[in-house]
Design an enzyme around this catalytic site. Sequence first.
Site, short mmCIF file in Angstrom:
data_model
loop_
_atom_site.label_atom_id
_atom_site.label_comp_id
_atom_site.label_asym_id
_atom_site.label_seq_id
_atom_site.Cartn_x
_atom_site.Cartn_y
_atom_site.Cartn_z
N ASN A 12 0.88 -1.17 0.00
CA ASN A 12 0.00 0.00 0.00
C ASN A 12 0.92 1.22 0.00
O ASN A 12 1.47 1.59 1.03
CB ASN A 12 -0.88 -0.05 1.26
CG ASN A 12 -1.85 1.11 1.34
OD1 ASN A 12 -1.83 2.02 0.50
ND2 ASN A 12 -2.70 1.09 2.34
N ARG A 96 -2.67 -2.04 -3.37
CA ARG A 96 -3.82 -1.15 -3.27
C ARG A 96 -3.66 -0.08 -4.36
O ARG A 96 -2.65 0.62 -4.41
CB ARG A 96 -3.82 -0.47 -1.91
CG ARG A 96 -4.97 0.48 -1.79
CD ARG A 96 -4.84 1.33 -0.58
NE ARG A 96 -6.14 1.87 -0.26
CZ ARG A 96 -6.45 2.36 0.92
NH1 ARG A 96 -5.58 2.35 1.88
NH2 ARG A 96 -7.64 2.84 1.13
N HIS A 185 -12.42 4.06 -0.71
CA HIS A 185 -12.38 3.23 0.51
C HIS A 185 -13.09 1.89 0.29
O HIS A 185 -13.55 1.25 1.24
CB HIS A 185 -13.01 3.95 1.73
CG HIS A 185 -12.21 5.13 2.18
ND1 HIS A 185 -12.79 6.35 2.48
CD2 HIS A 185 -10.89 5.28 2.39
CE1 HIS A 185 -11.84 7.20 2.84
NE2 HIS A 185 -10.68 6.59 2.80
N ARG A 245 -8.63 17.53 4.16
CA ARG A 245 -9.43 17.76 2.94
C ARG A 245 -10.77 18.39 3.29
O ARG A 245 -11.37 18.06 4.31
CB ARG A 245 -9.68 16.44 2.20
CG ARG A 245 -8.47 15.90 1.50
CD ARG A 245 -8.72 14.52 0.91
NE ARG A 245 -7.95 13.49 1.59
CZ ARG A 245 -8.10 12.19 1.42
NH1 ARG A 245 -9.01 11.72 0.60
NH2 ARG A 245 -7.35 11.33 2.09
N GLU A 386 -8.10 -3.59 5.44
CA GLU A 386 -7.95 -3.46 3.98
C GLU A 386 -6.85 -4.39 3.46
O GLU A 386 -6.95 -4.92 2.35
CB GLU A 386 -7.63 -2.00 3.64
CG GLU A 386 -8.84 -1.09 3.86
CD GLU A 386 -8.47 0.35 4.16
OE1 GLU A 386 -7.85 0.60 5.23
OE2 GLU A 386 -8.78 1.22 3.36
#
Length: 399
Positions: A12, A96, A185, A245, A386
């Site tokens: 990742n 990922r 996600h 963000r 994940e």
Amino acid sequence: MTATNELVLVINAGSSSIKFSLFEAGAGADPVLLYKGLADGIYVEPKFTAKDAADNKLVADAIPGTAKNHDEALRHMLAWLNGVINGRKIAVIGHRVVHGGVKFSKPVRIDAAVITELEKLIPLAPLHEPHNITPIKILQGLLPDVPQVACFDTAFHANQPELNQLYALPYEFSQQEGIRRYGFHGLSYEYIASVLPQIDARAANGRTVVAHLGNGSSMAALLECKGIASTMGFTALEGLPMGTRTGSIDAGVVLHLLNHLKMDAKQIETLLYKQSGLLGLSGISSDMRDLRSSKEARAKLATDYFVSRIARETGSLAAALQGIDALVFTAGIGENDTETRAEVCAQLAWLGVILDPAANAVRSGEPRRISSDDSKVAVYVVPTNEELMIARQSEACVH
Ligand code: AMP
């Protein structure tokens, strides 16, 4: 470790860090984590840290070399891994990849043509996609015989109804330019969907809203464990406010910044992605722990805004689902911040949410119910995974 089981390496990668997890995949069984770690500080002061599955630190050292780049970091990581796997071969490497665009709605085995397609997606995720592609190319050189698989954060949302994928731009923009709501996600949501049947069969067969609240935050509506709506859209900027963000903002603000404040595109990108959200509102930190421990009024303003947006988006996603049976909190804030969960649930009392404060206060790495028995909506904390999702998908993709 049994010598017959395959080793799956999960990568990742971001702009300055590469996380890895090494799994052992047994026939028919879920992959089991062996080691995890990361190289971070790439381009500045690269460091390598590795732990075993029980979280014991095995190594923490500086990565030697002068280039200080992803290539050196990956070589260092592989040298360490080779030492611990003791002559066994890595069977597959899963990556990922943030954006799969319209083309990739499931994991894909990587070849030259796939890389060309992934590079076409860079404009859709300029801050993430290039860093996902870099290690793929480096590992093709370092381990040319090991198959690599791309697992996408957008794939889970690929079958959302068209209405939930569109913006009200002229229709051609979605068809010809790919300007549509993708959602992100997805690896986290897919993991939650995979464990939900064991946690709450009614929710798994019904209507669940999942709140993935971390440094990046989004929410998704799951109908029978399939994604039908999400707060994130074309990029990972839409929806909830995040660490740095903005989340959703009137596009007119961007025009105003361009036309009247005379900011250029790069400055606006930095403002929207790096200087806003919890950091921008609080002026203190993007980290929820700092905000919760601060006495400053603006720290509270930032967390209040975050909570209010989560509560409002829950209403929107519940409308998309025509009701809600369960609400699931996950990721760094969702799994750990009892206050965010309590405040969100208080604002959802109108939906029939009743929190069990004692259950909410429990700290655990296990999935758990935090709503009272008489809550109309069952509320859970479910730690996401994940990396395991990528390991599962990569293994399945090459077999
Ligand atoms: P993630 O991106 O999923 O790693 O989540 C990062 C976010 O989780 C940061 O805002 C952290 O402050 C937050 N977080 C991690 N641990 C805790 C904790 N114990 N209490 C509150 N927030 C936490």
